[in-house]
Enzyme design. Sequence first.
Site, short mmCIF file in Angstrom:
data_model
loop_
_atom_site.label_atom_id
_atom_site.label_comp_id
_atom_site.label_asym_id
_atom_site.label_seq_id
_atom_site.Cartn_x
_atom_site.Cartn_y
_atom_site.Cartn_z
N ARG A 314 20.15 66.16 67.40
CA ARG A 314 21.30 65.30 67.67
C ARG A 314 20.85 63.87 67.40
NH1 ARG A 314 22.28 64.57 73.74
NH2 ARG A 314 21.03 62.76 73.22
N HIS A 318 24.46 61.40 73.61
CA HIS A 318 25.42 62.45 73.95
C HIS A 318 26.83 62.07 73.49
CE1 HIS A 318 27.39 65.64 76.09
NE2 HIS A 318 28.17 64.75 76.68
N TYR A 326 15.96 57.51 75.51
CA TYR A 326 14.96 58.47 76.01
C TYR A 326 14.35 59.32 74.89
CZ TYR A 326 19.45 60.79 75.75
OH TYR A 326 20.67 61.24 75.30
C1 LIG Z 1 29.32 74.61 82.61
C2 LIG Z 1 29.11 73.14 82.31
N1 LIG Z 1 28.09 72.49 82.89
C3 LIG Z 1 27.89 71.17 82.63
C4 LIG Z 1 28.73 70.51 81.79
C5 LIG Z 1 28.51 69.03 81.52
N2 LIG Z 1 27.98 68.84 80.17
C6 LIG Z 1 28.77 68.52 79.14
S1 LIG Z 1 27.92 68.41 77.70
C7 LIG Z 1 26.46 68.75 78.46
C8 LIG Z 1 25.19 68.82 77.67
C9 LIG Z 1 25.27 69.91 76.68
O1 LIG Z 1 24.09 70.01 75.95
P1 LIG Z 1 24.00 71.08 74.82
O2 LIG Z 1 24.58 72.37 75.26
O3 LIG Z 1 22.61 71.11 74.33
O4 LIG Z 1 25.01 70.53 73.72
P2 LIG Z 1 24.90 69.17 72.86
O5 LIG Z 1 25.56 68.12 73.67
O6 LIG Z 1 23.48 68.91 72.60
O7 LIG Z 1 25.65 69.44 71.60
C10 LIG Z 1 26.65 69.00 79.81
C11 LIG Z 1 25.58 69.34 80.76
C12 LIG Z 1 29.79 71.22 81.22
N3 LIG Z 1 30.64 70.64 80.37
N4 LIG Z 1 29.95 72.55 81.48
#
Ligand SMILES: Cc1ncc(C[n+]2csc(CCOP(=O)(O)OP(=O)(O)O)c2C)c(N)n1
Length: 429
Positions: A314, A318, A326
């Site tokens: 990525r 976020h 970080y």
């Molecule tokens: C069940 C759930 N837990 C927490 C979240 C909050 N949340 C949104 S995005 C994220 C990080 C996701 O990381 P990843 O799955 O690696 O996807 P990326 O953002 O790297 O594409 C989190 C923890 C959520 N949306 N759903």
Amino acid sequence: MAKKTKPKASRSQAKGSAARQSARPGSAHQRAYTILDYRLEKPRFDLRQVKDGDTVRYEVSGKLSGPVPPIRDSKYLTKQQCIEIYRWMLLNRKMEAVLENLYKQGKVVGGVYFGLGQEACSCASAFALKPEEWLGPLIRNQGSLLVRGFSARDVMMQYMAKAGSPTKGRDASSHFGDIHKRNVVAPISTLGDLIPVLAGVALGARLQEKNIAVMTYIGDGGQSTGVTYEGLNFAAVQNLGLVLFVENNLWGYSTPADMQFRVKDLAERAIAYGIPGIIVDGTDACQVYDAAHEACERARRGEGPTLIEAKMMRMKGHAIHDAAEYVPKPLFEYWKKRDPIVRFEDYLVRVKKWLTSEENEKIVAGVDAELDADREFAVASPMPEAETAAGGAYCEGGCHEIEPKYAMPKFGTSKAARLKRSEAAVHLK
Ligand SMILES: Cc1ncc(C[n+]2csc(CCOP(=O)(O)OP(=O)(O)O)c2C)c(N)n1
Ligand SMILES: [Mg+2]
């Protein structure tokens, strides 16, 4: 007199003996599983969490200076299809640059999410689906939306909550789909929840005696959720044509992938579901397409789901609010050299000579012109009227008619069909 029992082996002893058994080469106790790995380069570096006073930071060590791998020739894509995917990737990237500017001009309501560095994964995966098949994108898969027929204008208007946006201004980010024409299920923010939904779409198709491919995505963070397990396990035992891309982009918010799971590769998890697991370089459109195409073909043959782990990084935070401080700088430098668009362009122009420099410039200019027109249209279009605010959030008699696309199973009377019916009865008990 108390009965003498043999002392139980301690946990560590038991573990040790199991390890010895499985370590014996050729032992009957040893099982072997295959994970296909299409990559032409296997990055070797480790991330360490270092305490720094009251805070923590991450340090990377390992081999970060190797040569950039070439694009792997596709077994299936034609020259024209490669050029088409390249154009989608360009549109994906340049559209996100426009979104960033719109945000900085204060025109976006809420945040903006980016798939920078992940364009090959989004575009080449969705490209493998047929129009009548189904996609469930995540927030970073804006390229997949373009491939499925949404325009950059739709995405821009959605972020600006305009009246003419896909949700008519009711949502200001990615929660939109199209169940009528484009067969796109709207992203669900609770991570993992799209997996059982897409499995359900494949089940619905099977009730119509159609084996179709359905595709969705989950991140390296999201794959740890319970519903990911439940959805994929359901698809596996029901032999549903789910193609699950696990987008391992090394970060989930600010948590590195190394702190999300202990397996070496997330594709290994496929073993536990009893389905094929494949690793691809998520920055190589040809690898992504080939793995997606093979998984879709399995799905269409009724052979069940496939888990494809796409490795990449990525390249932004976020969302727009996150500067990704970080992330160790050398990691950015490493992955920047592996940019999916720069490498694909080099492959098409210099390696394959499928595009002349002039043709390439024409494609880039065409994408820019399309985005200019879309941005102008989106910016000039109106916000929703205040008096409509209360409407459209819930279905109000006819405002939002959902016509069933799938009816009851249409089983014939042939022996094969009767067999299928009894199989389905077992499946659906
Ligand atoms: C069940 C759930 N837990 C927490 C979240 C909050 N949340 C949104 S995005 C994220 C990080 C996701 O990381 P990843 O799955 O690696 O996807 P990326 O953002 O790297 O594409 C989190 C923890 C959520 N949306 N759903
Ligand atoms: Mg991630």
